[in-house]
Design an enzyme around this catalytic site. Sequence first.
Site, PDB file in Angstrom:
ATOM      1  N   GLU A 166      -8.340   0.588   1.918  1.00 51.62           N
ATOM      2  CA  GLU A 166      -7.741  -0.707   1.602  1.00 51.62           C
ATOM      3  C   GLU A 166      -8.795  -1.704   1.137  1.00 51.62           C
ATOM      4  O   GLU A 166      -8.532  -2.541   0.283  1.00 51.62           O
ATOM      5  CB  GLU A 166      -6.993  -1.238   2.831  1.00 51.62           C
ATOM      6  CG  GLU A 166      -5.693  -0.478   3.065  1.00 51.62           C
ATOM      7  CD  GLU A 166      -5.191  -0.554   4.491  1.00 51.62           C
ATOM      8  OE1 GLU A 166      -5.838   0.057   5.381  1.00 51.62           O
ATOM      9  OE2 GLU A 166      -4.170  -1.209   4.733  1.00 51.62           O
ATOM     10  N   HIS A 210       1.583  -2.522   4.741  1.00 54.56           N
ATOM     11  CA  HIS A 210       0.642  -1.459   4.334  1.00 54.56           C
ATOM     12  C   HIS A 210       0.733  -1.216   2.829  1.00 54.56           C
ATOM     13  O   HIS A 210       0.391  -0.137   2.342  1.00 54.56           O
ATOM     14  CB  HIS A 210       0.924  -0.112   5.040  1.00 54.56           C
ATOM     15  CG  HIS A 210       0.657  -0.094   6.510  1.00 54.56           C
ATOM     16  ND1 HIS A 210       1.362   0.724   7.378  1.00 54.56           N
ATOM     17  CD2 HIS A 210      -0.229  -0.760   7.271  1.00 54.56           C
ATOM     18  CE1 HIS A 210       0.915   0.551   8.607  1.00 54.56           C
ATOM     19  NE2 HIS A 210      -0.052  -0.351   8.569  1.00 54.56           N
TER      20      HIS A 210
END
Length: 401
Positions: A386, A182
Amino acid sequence: MTTSENLVLVINCGSSSIKYQLLEPQSGEVAASGLVERIGEDDSAVEHHCGRRVLERSGRIPDHRAGLQQVFELFDETGFDLAGAGLRAVGHRVVHGGEVFHEPTPVTDEVVATILALADLAPLHNPPNAIGIESVRELLPGVPQVAVFDTAFFFHLPAAAATYAIDRKVAAEYGIRRYGFHGTSHEYVSGRAAEFLGRDPKQLRQIIFHLGNGASASAVRGGRPIDTSMGLTPLEGLVMGTRPGDLDPGILGHLAHAGGFDVERIDELLNRESGLKGMAGVNDFRELRRLIDAGDENARLAYDVYVHRLRRYLGAYLVALGGVDVITFTAGVGENNPDVRADALAGLSAFGIEVDQELNTSEDRSARRISPPDAPVAVLVVPTNEELAIARAASRVVTSA
Ligand code: ADP
């Protein structure tokens, strides 16, 4: 102005899915997006969004290449010829960069081969990532491709945080260290948090909780991570939707000896049958809340285990950082679940950590502060993005090439 030469296509090939977005990296404006699901099964499905139009397709998609081919056809149908558009770049999310990749990397044959060679460390993810890259290289010859690694932000973790306390020769032979995942989200969110506060990231001690289906925490000082909860694989750390997070490794030997569990069975248990799902039967927090409200004790316990683990990491990182200036929640649960935020930080006013109930339960979905304005520690909710982070990284690499 958005012209196709400014646009970046971001592709995230999961084990049985493809998520994609076509967007403008400066403004973040999304021109199109979509999802291919259940690749390899008979009921594969594609949903393509372009402006207000939504196109859906169903029927077997045998592999990622066929999935991408279909995505390109859907672009065509909405009048957007991806191959002829002169896109600026394609950015690919790649899960594991191992000890090799620590920054966004222009794709070459050698880069693809190395991503595949790292598949031992991420067998479910790196192979589809590589196939996605190769397929797009064929479908969009001449458009620069950039690999953006989920592990990259944590590459330079301090050795004491990255090292597992096992025989160092075994660790060296098998690449065993804490890599963290992540990273694109933790990097983006820590930057956005500093920006939101109008502070120089170099001056901040931050704790970030990325709580989605997968969940991870990081401690960031001066813009660089000093610790993170995921390790060699994305199994370690916080309790997740279907993964347990931290476990006594002795449990695995016990299951093998007492229960005859082999590696595949253990893998299944840890990746799909643990976490909230294992404890309460559901992995979605909205369903968990319904069960708790209906008096389900397993659901209540699962929630308590989840929050207890968050607080453990909070305590650990508070000490590792020597105090904290900002605590930020992000991703599906972190952005949308006020109970988790309030319970994770309850009773910590002695540490300057407070949550204002009204701010915490506000319907606002933008980046916002949920601690009282005069509290010493800023507690924030910052939506992660993202795709935007990958698009910007890809665009940056292409510009500097
Ligand atoms: P991932 O990208 O890891 O698949 P997300 O960041 O999308 O996951 O988070 C998914 C999880 O977020 C869901 O399983 C659900 O538990 C939680 N979630 C999403 N929306 C809400 C909401 N409105 N309220 C509470 N929980 C939510």
